[in-house]
Scaffold this active site. Structure first.
Site, mmCIF file in Angstrom:
data_model
loop_
_atom_site.group_PDB
_atom_site.id
_atom_site.type_symbol
_atom_site.label_atom_id
_atom_site.label_comp_id
_atom_site.label_asym_id
_atom_site.label_seq_id
_atom_site.Cartn_x
_atom_site.Cartn_y
_atom_site.Cartn_z
ATOM 1 N N GLU A 35 57.764 36.115 34.051
ATOM 2 C CA GLU A 35 57.798 34.977 33.137
ATOM 3 C C GLU A 35 58.030 35.504 31.725
ATOM 4 O O GLU A 35 57.334 36.425 31.300
ATOM 5 C CB GLU A 35 56.473 34.208 33.177
ATOM 6 C CG GLU A 35 56.130 33.596 34.505
ATOM 7 C CD GLU A 35 54.753 32.937 34.468
ATOM 8 O OE1 GLU A 35 54.605 31.925 33.772
ATOM 9 O OE2 GLU A 35 53.830 33.478 35.105
ATOM 10 N N ARG A 261 47.431 43.875 43.433
ATOM 11 C CA ARG A 261 47.838 44.084 42.054
ATOM 12 C C ARG A 261 47.134 45.321 41.503
ATOM 13 O O ARG A 261 46.156 45.815 42.080
ATOM 14 C CB ARG A 261 47.519 42.869 41.187
ATOM 15 C CG ARG A 261 46.042 42.556 41.073
ATOM 16 C CD ARG A 261 45.816 41.354 40.175
ATOM 17 N NE ARG A 261 46.258 41.628 38.808
ATOM 18 C CZ ARG A 261 46.540 40.663 37.933
ATOM 19 N NH1 ARG A 261 46.447 39.402 38.278
ATOM 20 N NH2 ARG A 261 46.914 40.973 36.711
ATOM 21 N N LYS A 271 48.389 38.589 30.622
ATOM 22 C CA LYS A 271 49.229 38.333 29.444
ATOM 23 C C LYS A 271 48.566 37.361 28.478
ATOM 24 O O LYS A 271 48.739 37.463 27.264
ATOM 25 C CB LYS A 271 50.601 37.816 29.874
ATOM 26 C CG LYS A 271 51.542 38.922 30.295
ATOM 27 C CD LYS A 271 52.986 38.466 30.388
ATOM 28 C CE LYS A 271 53.236 37.613 31.597
ATOM 29 N NZ LYS A 271 54.674 37.317 31.779
#
Length: 555
Positions: A35, A261, A271
């Protein structure tokens, strides 16, 4: 791109091997779909190395696709930074960068198809009401009162949404699946919402934007992705991924695979939280060397090879775990030990005067650029009567374990002579301000009978050397898992940056190129800062300290 192994065999490569053997696909096609709402961090590096590495290892393709479905939080700056980070890590993508927004017309068409099939409806519950109706992990959801609208009503209302005739939050398009599903993501998920925001790629063409779960699977299918690899938090969403593709008229049906992850000690890989650190000016931008963004690590002095090696070592599994920060440091330390040239710098200077050395004389001594790589040659280091040494390298009285300079004792100056401390000057508080020594003229580069120096110390000429700013970094957070704190900002380490304004460096360091890495002998690995270094003044960032045992050995 070197031919180093990006990863060892793992459950994903085993799946790919089986798919190729069974002729399920001829060419492996992966994608990296960030993104553009922030800079990439070390967790993204793991995904980059996995997706691009698989494509490389199988002679396949990897697309770079921006998941740009939320224009309110996206910026072209982030798009450009992501492209730069992927290139810097050593990878190139298939063709031009792609955007989910490239497929907005097709996505809108597939939304209409679901409506016509009675599989999607326009809901006018508020966002809070939708959450309430969705139920909980232990209680099923309830049907929206708008769920049974006719196809004609839904088509007309969706058209009104597209034309901007609803306010934000007043209507959305939901898939009609199962409000009693044990998987909350399948309880009539929202697939389109209203946002009156100009898009960095499509401008003001749209005021409705598709949700990630609806967009991602269709984008994968359009691009012919064979293996859609994501992290474990999307494991339940695989059911929605498959449901969407099963209920629209699209030929290709990729499969989603999840891996754990990257969780790194003393680091944040959110983020949203990284953005807060930037907005609150707790750090010096997204590329602050204390940040574990890729740009921050780059500015700190980490190399692409060290990050790729780190991602290779931690591997790819389905098991959640937290990696020690020292594992990342070990990779950069090994890389720089192999490749960084050596230089001398004095961070905490103490004046040293060699009383029997000729005043005004400048002697150019030979110094190796790398002790294990003679092919890198040598440089000249100016030696003068007045030098600077590290203040910690002198004590008036040293014990047997102190292998440096003390009164009436001898040490060798790196690449230079044996010296003996004769006396010292002190200020009114008893702090040593200057050490007076004598040197053994015949000791340059050789032993002298009757003289046994206790150790070797580094130095810089006080008249020929240059001053520089040195930035010493510690971990940004005081606790191993700052993300678990109620207020992660409360875990900030207030002493994570210490600036030394006037360190002394040998003249050769004045020629250091931006981002060029060096080992400051007996201190650590440093690089010329890309943000604040100027031709007039060099600024060096501490990348990583030498290992403790290396420091002892060097001393």
């Amino acid at each position: 791109m070197t031919e180093e192994a990006i990863h060892t065999s793992n459950f994903i490569t085993q799946i790919i091997d089986e798919d190729l053997a069974a002729k399920k696909c001829d060419t492996v096609v992966t994608r990296f779909p960030p993104e553009p709402n922030g800079y990439l961090h070390i967790g993204h590096a793991k995904s980059i190395c996995l997706n691009f590495g698989i494509a490389r290892d199988y002679n396949g393709l990897c697309n770079l696709r921006f998941d740009d479905t939320n224009p309110a939080k996206e910026e072209v700056e982030y798009v450009e930074s992501i492209e730069n980070d992927v290139r810097w890590l050593g990878f190139s993508w298939n063709g031009e960068p792609r955007y989910s927004s490239n497929y907005f017309d097709q996505l809108y068409g597939y939304a209409l198809e679901l409506i016509r099939k009675g599989l999607a409806y326009v809901d006018e519950l508020s966002p809070d009401e939708i959450r309430e109706y969705r139920g909980t992990l232990t209680a099923p959801g309830r049907n929206s009162p708008y769920r049974d609208r006719t196809v004609e009503e839904n088509l007309a209302l969706f058209e009104k949404m597209k034309n901007g005739e609803f306010e934000e939050g007043k209507a959305c398009l939901r898939a009609k699946i199962d409000m009693a599903s044990s998987f909350i993501c399948m309880r009539d998920p929202v697939i389109y919402r209203i946002k009156f925001a100009s898009h960095h790629q499509t401008g003001d063409k749209w005021c409705i934007y598709p949700m990630y779960d609806f967009t991602h699977c269709i984008s994968d299918a359009i691009e012919g992705i064979t293996h859609s690899i994501c992290t474990l938090e999307f494991q339940d969403n695989r059911r929605l991924y498959d449901w969407v593709l099963d209920h629209i008229s699209i030929e290709h049906h990729p499969h989603q695979y999840e891996f754990s992850r990257l969780n790194l000690e003393y680091a944040i890989t959110s983020k949203r939280k990284l953005n807060l650190l930037v907005k609150e000016q707790i750090v010096d931008g997204w590329d602050d060397p204390r940040m574990t963004t890729i740009s921050g690590l780059r500015r700190r002095g980490y190399t692409p090879a060290s990050i790729r090696e780190f991602c290779r070592r931690i591997g790819v599994t389905k098991q959640d775990n937290t990696v020690e920060f020292s594992a990342l440091e070990s990779c950069i330390r090994e890389d720089l030990n192999e490749h960084a040239q050596r230089r001398m710098a004095v961070l905490n200077p103490l004046k040293l005067v060699i009383d029997n050395y000729p005043e005004g004389q400048v002697e150019q001594l030979d110094a190796q650029n790398h002790p294990l790589k003679p092919e890198l040659g040598s440089r000249k280091v100016p030696f003068t009567r007045e030098l600077y040494i590290e203040a910690d390298d002198f004590r008036k009285e040293g014990n047997k374990k102190f292998k440096r300079l003390s009164l009436e004792k001898e040490v060798r100056l790196r690449y230079g002579y044996i010296i003996k401390a004769e006396s010292c000057e002190e200020d009114e508080n008893g702090n040593v301000t200057c050490v007076h020594c004598t040197y053994i003229p015949e000791s340059l580069g050789q032993d002298v009978e009757g003289h046994k120096p206790k150790g070797v110390i580094h130095w810089v000429s006080a008249t020929e050397g240059k001053t520089a700013e040195i930035r010493l970094y510690e971990r940004l957070f005081k606790v191993p898992n700052p993300g678990s704190a109620d207020d992660f900002l409360s875990t900030i380490n207030e002493n994570s940056l210490r600036i030394i304004e006037n360190a002394w460096i040998e003249p050769a360091l004045q020629e250091a190129a931006v981002s060029e890495a060096f080992q400051f002998e007996r201190t650590g690995y440093f690089c010329a800062d890309s943000k604040y270094t100027t031709p007039e003044k060099k600024v060096f960032n501490l990348t990583v300290a030498l290992k403790e045992d290396s420091q002892k050995a060097a001393a």
